[in-house]
Design a protein around this motif. Structure first.
Motif, PDB file in Angstrom:
ATOM      1  N   UNK A  10      69.567  15.111 -16.273  1.00 39.21           N
ATOM      2  CA  UNK A  10      70.841  15.272 -15.573  1.00 39.21           C
ATOM      3  C   UNK A  10      70.692  14.920 -14.104  1.00 39.21           C
ATOM      4  N   UNK A  40      65.817  18.448 -19.782  1.00 38.64           N
ATOM      5  CA  UNK A  40      67.273  18.406 -19.607  1.00 38.64           C
ATOM      6  C   UNK A  40      67.627  18.273 -18.127  1.00 38.64           C
ATOM      7  N   UNK A  41      66.943  19.044 -17.280  1.00 39.09           N
ATOM      8  CA  UNK A  41      67.243  18.978 -15.849  1.00 39.09           C
ATOM      9  C   UNK A  41      66.872  17.608 -15.293  1.00 39.09           C
ATOM     10  N   UNK A  87      63.973  22.778 -20.662  1.00 39.58           N
ATOM     11  CA  UNK A  87      64.690  22.710 -19.385  1.00 39.58           C
ATOM     12  C   UNK A  87      64.175  21.595 -18.488  1.00 39.58           C
TER      13      UNK A  87
END
Lengths: 203, 346
Positions: B140, B136-137, B133
């Motif tokens: 993004x 990925x966070x 996470x």
């Protein structure tokens, strides 16, 4: 201490559930959903179901939600259109919520009136009981073995079905065959020649 | 220690203070170890490239990591104007804290473990699956193309290799008969020919090798460092980060590498047990054996980093899904069959 932890986890689950619905950005929604999953796992730990909690984090938070996030990040979403659908789907959503609430009330009511509530008033397994994993394993592989196998078969069929439905063989693709590449020797593809001066090489 | 504090200041307060002290006792040396392991990584890498590596700050350059840390600490945190501010700052925090979380269940010696829970291995699997996470966070929230590509790659890569890691772990658990890390280590005592390791069992050795390779992929080290492939993606998901946010990624990454080295040592090579079941070797404290094994695996990680070229993305996916997954699945079948015929034959 336990009561405090329960209210903390429960409050975060409810709040992040609400934020998940009201967040304007779908990526934020998914992240709130992940927070809700995570705190639900915390609730499971509190009642002594640590195996379920671990599975919830591994399967839902660690794999399913990552795929959600993956898909949602890739999508080009029109926010105005999404919000327009909110009022249209509201009655359906309310109906579903009502059904769930009624089910919870019935479940809790039946549990209370049958006297099971008093029998298991103590939260958590009794001391010295075999661990979660052993108990679940003993149940799944003896009493419920056929149901367990059936569930496995259904998942397998679903997986194969999904692949069959979406897989298509594309023409004109140059595939790499690793075994061929490894098996290739220098003699197969190179030639050692010593041309005379002034003469070229026939390729 | 916790018991003593409990008699001193009451049960709940004693538990709280004692656990807090133990957490600090693990986390602070871990941070120091991460700083030194970054130095070791650079030194090993340099030695293999016939360079000197860091050699200016302190004796033999030993203080290089601290100098870098101070420099990064004094820098300005730059947040890109198009970034999603909250998530942009949350991502390094997630990476860092998840990297620390897993150490709660790692046994450092016979009685040296913070939380001796009976789902220890599942806990580690759960926590390490959260690591994705942060990446990925970050990718993004940076609102930039290279970090986003990197995040997509990271998500696919980590999920792929977690599947085979799960199966490899299951085959160890079948042998040990427990998810508890302490039980797994003790189960390896004099496993075969007086050697304290599951890894020398012919049935488990291929699993040990696959676990080592999978842990390289899981921590995104070379040759699987596609998430920060500098020739294609600048610095991957870290591109837009600076200052402490960047440092947190850096620390978290190396803490994860250390965790994976520790897991290799614990699952297959006897953890804090000495390598051979021979009485004089037990005089050496278990923690020394564990550290020696961790450093051995870290050396392998560095060695691979210095020598193996990066995989292509499709090769990475092929290795994960077409080779490791079927082989590890088959091996679970093989191991459970073997145990049914020998240990549980009745």
């Amino acid at each position: 201490m336990q009561i405090f932890a329960f209210y903390l986890f429960a409050a975060i689950v409810l709040a992040s559930g609400a934020f998940c619905i009201f967040a304007r950005n779908p990526v934020h929604s998914v992240l709130w959903l992940i927070l809700a999953f995570f705190n639900a796992a915390g609730l499971m730990v509190l009642v002594g179901a640590e195996f379920i909690a671990a599975l919830l984090v591994i399967v839902y938070v660690g794999a399913v939600a990552v795929l959600f996030l993956f898909v949602v990040m890739m999508l080009d979403i029109d926010f105005a259109e999404l919000r327009a659908g909110f009022m249209k789907n509201l009655p359906l959503g309310l109906l579903l919520a009502l059904v769930l609430v009624v089910e919870i009330i019935f479940g809790v009511g039946a549990w209370q009136s049958s006297g099971m509530g008093e029998a298991t008033a103590a939260v958590g397994p009794p001391a010295g009981a075999p661990s979660n994993i052993e108990q679940l394993g003993a149940l799944l592989y003896t009493k419920y073995v056929f149901l367990f196998e059936a569930a496995g078969m259904i998942l397998l069929v679903a997986m194969v079905g999904a692949i069959v439905l979406t897989h298509r063989a594309r023409g004109g693709v140059r595939r790499q065959n690793i075994a061929d590449q490894v098996a290739r020797r220098p003699e197969d593809s190179t030639r050692n020649t010593q041309p005379e001066v002034g003469k070229g090489v026939e390729l | 220690m916790t018991e003593y504090l409990q008699t001193l200041i009451g049960y709940e307060a004693g538990w709280f203070v004692g656990t807090l002290a133990l957490i600090l006792l693990i986390a602070l040396p871990l941070m120091l170890a991460v700083a030194m392991i970054i130095y070791a990584d650079r030194k090993i890498w340099a030695a293999m490239a016939l360079r000197k590596g860091p050699n200016v700050v302190g004796p033999f350059g030993l203080l290089q990591s601290f100098a870098d840390g101070l420099k990064v600490f004094l820098q300005e945190t730059i947040i890109p104007s198009g970034a999603n501010k909250g998530l942009f700052l949350l991502a390094p925090i997630i990476t860092f804290s998840v990297a620390l979380l897993a150490w709660a269940v790692i046994p450092f010696g016979e009685n040296m473990v913070l939380a001796n829970i009976n789902i220890g291995l599942l806990y580690i699997l759960a926590v390490s699956s959260l690591g994705v996470y942060g990446v990925v966070i970050a990718g993004w929230a940076s609102n930039s193309k290279y970090p986003f590509f990197s995040a997509m790659r990271a998500a696919a890569q980590m999920i792929s290799y977690e599947v085979s890691i799960g199966f490899i772990i299951i085959s160890v658990v079948l042998f040990a008969g427990s998810f508890n890390l302490q039980d797994i280590i003790i189960g390896q005592k004099s496993h075969l020919l007086g050697i304290n390791a599951y890894g020398i069992n012919p049935l488990l050795f291929p699993m040990a090798v696959m676990f080592l390779i999978s842990s390289l992929a899981e921590t995104a080290r070379t040759p699987f460092d596609l998430t920060e492939a500098e020739s294609e993606l600048v610095a991957g998901y870290q591109t837009e980060y600076s200052s402490m946010a960047f440092a947190l990624f850096w620390l978290g990454e190396y803490a994860n590498v250390l965790l994976m080295c520790t897991l290799n040592a614990i699952l297959f090579w006897g953890g804090w047990l000495p390598p051979i079941d021979w009485a004089p070797l037990y005089m050496v404290p278990g923690i020394i054996w564990l550290f020696a094994k961790i450093f051995f695996f870290f050396f392998i990680f560095s060695w691979v980093k210095a020598t193996v070229p990066r995989y292509r993305y499709d090769q990475l996916m092929r290795l994960g899904w077409k080779i490791f997954l079927p082989v590890s699945l088959f091996w679970v079948f093989l191991v459970s069959g073997f145990l049914m015929l020998t240990r549980y034959a009745a």
